[in-house]
Enzyme design. Structure first.
Site, PDB file in Angstrom:
ATOM      1  N   GLN A 153       0.851  -1.199   0.000  1.00 51.27           N
ATOM      2  CA  GLN A 153       0.000   0.000   0.000  1.00 51.27           C
ATOM      3  C   GLN A 153       0.885   1.247   0.000  1.00 51.27           C
ATOM      4  O   GLN A 153       0.403   2.356  -0.174  1.00 51.27           O
ATOM      5  CB  GLN A 153      -0.898   0.025   1.242  1.00 51.27           C
ATOM      6  CG  GLN A 153      -1.833  -1.155   1.356  1.00 51.27           C
ATOM      7  CD  GLN A 153      -2.545  -1.156   2.685  1.00 51.27           C
ATOM      8  OE1 GLN A 153      -3.672  -0.655   2.821  1.00 51.27           O
ATOM      9  NE2 GLN A 153      -1.900  -1.710   3.711  1.00 51.27           N
ATOM     10  N   ASN A 154       2.174   1.059   0.235  1.00 50.73           N
ATOM     11  CA  ASN A 154       3.091   2.177   0.428  1.00 50.73           C
ATOM     12  C   ASN A 154       3.486   2.817  -0.902  1.00 50.73           C
ATOM     13  O   ASN A 154       3.652   2.132  -1.906  1.00 50.73           O
ATOM     14  CB  ASN A 154       4.350   1.727   1.178  1.00 50.73           C
ATOM     15  CG  ASN A 154       4.023   1.164   2.550  1.00 50.73           C
ATOM     16  OD1 ASN A 154       2.925   1.399   3.072  1.00 50.73           O
ATOM     17  ND2 ASN A 154       4.923   0.386   3.115  1.00 50.73           N
ATOM     18  N   SER A 197      -2.821  -1.218   9.413  1.00 51.03           N
ATOM     19  CA  SER A 197      -3.971  -1.205  10.330  1.00 51.03           C
ATOM     20  C   SER A 197      -5.157  -1.927   9.695  1.00 51.03           C
ATOM     21  O   SER A 197      -6.173  -2.173  10.345  1.00 51.03           O
ATOM     22  CB  SER A 197      -4.368   0.242  10.637  1.00 51.03           C
ATOM     23  OG  SER A 197      -4.699   0.926   9.411  1.00 51.03           O
ATOM     24  N   PRO A 213       3.116  -4.075  15.931  1.00 49.17           N
ATOM     25  CA  PRO A 213       3.141  -3.907  17.390  1.00 49.17           C
ATOM     26  C   PRO A 213       1.741  -3.800  18.000  1.00 49.17           C
ATOM     27  O   PRO A 213       1.548  -4.082  19.178  1.00 49.17           O
ATOM     28  CB  PRO A 213       3.911  -2.590  17.586  1.00 49.17           C
ATOM     29  CG  PRO A 213       4.648  -2.368  16.315  1.00 49.17           C
ATOM     30  CD  PRO A 213       3.838  -3.020  15.242  1.00 49.17           C
ATOM     31  N   HIS A 230      -1.376   1.339  -4.317  1.00 48.23           N
ATOM     32  CA  HIS A 230      -1.768   2.745  -4.122  1.00 48.23           C
ATOM     33  C   HIS A 230      -0.843   3.686  -4.884  1.00 48.23           C
ATOM     34  O   HIS A 230      -0.875   4.903  -4.666  1.00 48.23           O
ATOM     35  CB  HIS A 230      -1.770   3.109  -2.623  1.00 48.23           C
ATOM     36  CG  HIS A 230      -2.888   2.431  -1.889  1.00 48.23           C
ATOM     37  ND1 HIS A 230      -2.944   2.384  -0.519  1.00 48.23           N
ATOM     38  CD2 HIS A 230      -3.983   1.762  -2.326  1.00 48.23           C
ATOM     39  CE1 HIS A 230      -4.044   1.722  -0.154  1.00 48.23           C
ATOM     40  NE2 HIS A 230      -4.682   1.323  -1.233  1.00 48.23           N
ATOM     41  N   CYS A 240      -1.051  16.065 -24.098  1.00 46.31           N
ATOM     42  CA  CYS A 240      -2.447  16.530 -24.219  1.00 46.31           C
ATOM     43  C   CYS A 240      -2.680  17.872 -23.550  1.00 46.31           C
ATOM     44  O   CYS A 240      -3.779  18.425 -23.620  1.00 46.31           O
ATOM     45  CB  CYS A 240      -3.397  15.489 -23.634  1.00 46.31           C
ATOM     46  SG  CYS A 240      -3.412  15.444 -21.826  1.00 46.31           S
ATOM     47  N   CYS A 250       1.044  18.324 -19.259  1.00 52.10           N
ATOM     48  CA  CYS A 250       1.344  17.148 -20.092  1.00 52.10           C
ATOM     49  C   CYS A 250       1.788  17.572 -21.493  1.00 52.10           C
ATOM     50  O   CYS A 250       1.085  18.365 -22.157  1.00 52.10           O
ATOM     51  CB  CYS A 250       0.093  16.269 -20.186  1.00 52.10           C
ATOM     52  SG  CYS A 250       0.294  14.825 -21.261  1.00 52.10           S
ATOM     53  N   ALA A 285       8.651  -4.499  12.488  1.00 50.41           N
ATOM     54  CA  ALA A 285       8.979  -5.269  11.284  1.00 50.41           C
ATOM     55  C   ALA A 285      10.485  -5.496  11.176  1.00 50.41           C
ATOM     56  O   ALA A 285      10.934  -6.573  10.775  1.00 50.41           O
ATOM     57  CB  ALA A 285       8.473  -4.528  10.044  1.00 50.41           C
TER      58      ALA A 285
END
Ligand code: APR
Length: 243
Positions: free
Chosen positions: A104-105, A192, A217, A122, A153, A150, A234
């Site tokens: 997700q990081n 979480s 934890p 993500h 475009c 951009c 971790a």
């Protein structure tokens, strides 16, 4: 600290598995100096997500949103992968094709640690993409791009991250769900497990009969359903069970 019998048992299960999915959240990067989202000093404790991490906020004030992501890019670039990131890269090298990291990081630390079989569900804060045509300059930038228009475009360039209210790339999340449905072991590290659909991943793995190993934890809704739960950092647990 030495391995406990639980660490040794979990490591034996990891070593015996032919298909492993690792699911990570902000907690694995906390020891690298990157704040989590909901803990002490968390990102959403300092900022209102709706002011900075939504398409409406970007339309309302793109320069403010780019200023914030520019600051985050520089802060994240100054941090280094920790022992947890490195242990997962080592595990991938041993397991090979049967390994998949779903993160997700957006901090790019898994890639910098050497992980390659990775789904960034993500996005990645260092990549830039056009909000209109989806193309981008490619590569990874550690500050705000010199131009945020951009070349193809003319629409606005944005950080290549998934904002609140935006759908995940169906191909990416579909591949993550497929891997979770087929794995023998799922490690859930530093999340979480509050944000869907990402947080459905462990449920899919449980329904498929996978063994769950959690490292956090704090307890989560998954803790009671994990075969092993290590309520520790971790950077301490992963070298013992996966590195
Ligand atoms: N090791 C392991 N876990 C840790 C550590 C650590 N050293 N430090 C904190 N944690 C745990 C916390 O206990 C918490 O459960 O990491 C978790 C971080 O939770 P969140 O801050 O909610 O982050 P995350 O689960 O990744 O959020 C998911 O929400 O805001 C969105 O898009 C954002 O990807 C993010 C998503």
């Amino acid at each position: 600290m030495d391995a406990t019998p639980d660490h040794r048992e979990a490591r034996a299960r990891v070593e015996s598995a032919e298909s492993i999915v690792v699911f990570t959240g902000a907690g694995i990067s906390a020891e690298s100096g990157i704040p989590t989202y909901r803990g002490e000093g968390g990102v959403w404790r300092q900022y209102r997500a709706e002011d900075l991490a939504t398409m409406d906020a970007f339309r309302r004030d793109p320069d403010l949103v780019w200023e914030w992501y520019g600051e985050r890019r520089q802060a994240m670039a100054e941090c280094d992968p920790g022992p947890g990131h490195r242990a997962l890269a080592a595990l991938e090298r041993r397991v090979g094709d049967g390994f998949l990291l779903v993160t997700q990081n957006i901090d790019n630390l898994h890639r910098r640690a050497g992980s390659e079989r990775i789904l960034e569900i993500h996005g990645n804060a260092f990549r830039t993409v056009c909000s209109g045509c989806g193309r981008g300059p490619g590569g990874y930038e550690t500050s705000v791009p010199s131009t945020t228009t951009c070349v193809h475009c003319g629409d606005r360039l944005r950080p290549d991250v998934v904002w609140f209210g935006e759908p995940l790339d169906p191909t990416v999340i579909g591949a993550a769900f497929q891997a979770a449905a087929e794995c023998q072991v799922l490690l859930c590290i530093g999340s979480s497990l509050l944000v869907r659909p990402a947080a459905s991943l462990p449920e899919i793995a449980i329904e498929a009969g996978a063994d769950i190993i959690e490292v956090n934890p704090e307890p989560t809704w998954l803790t009671a359903r994990a075969r092993w739960s290590f309520q520790e950092q971790a950077g301490r647990a992963l070298p013992l069970i996966a590195g």
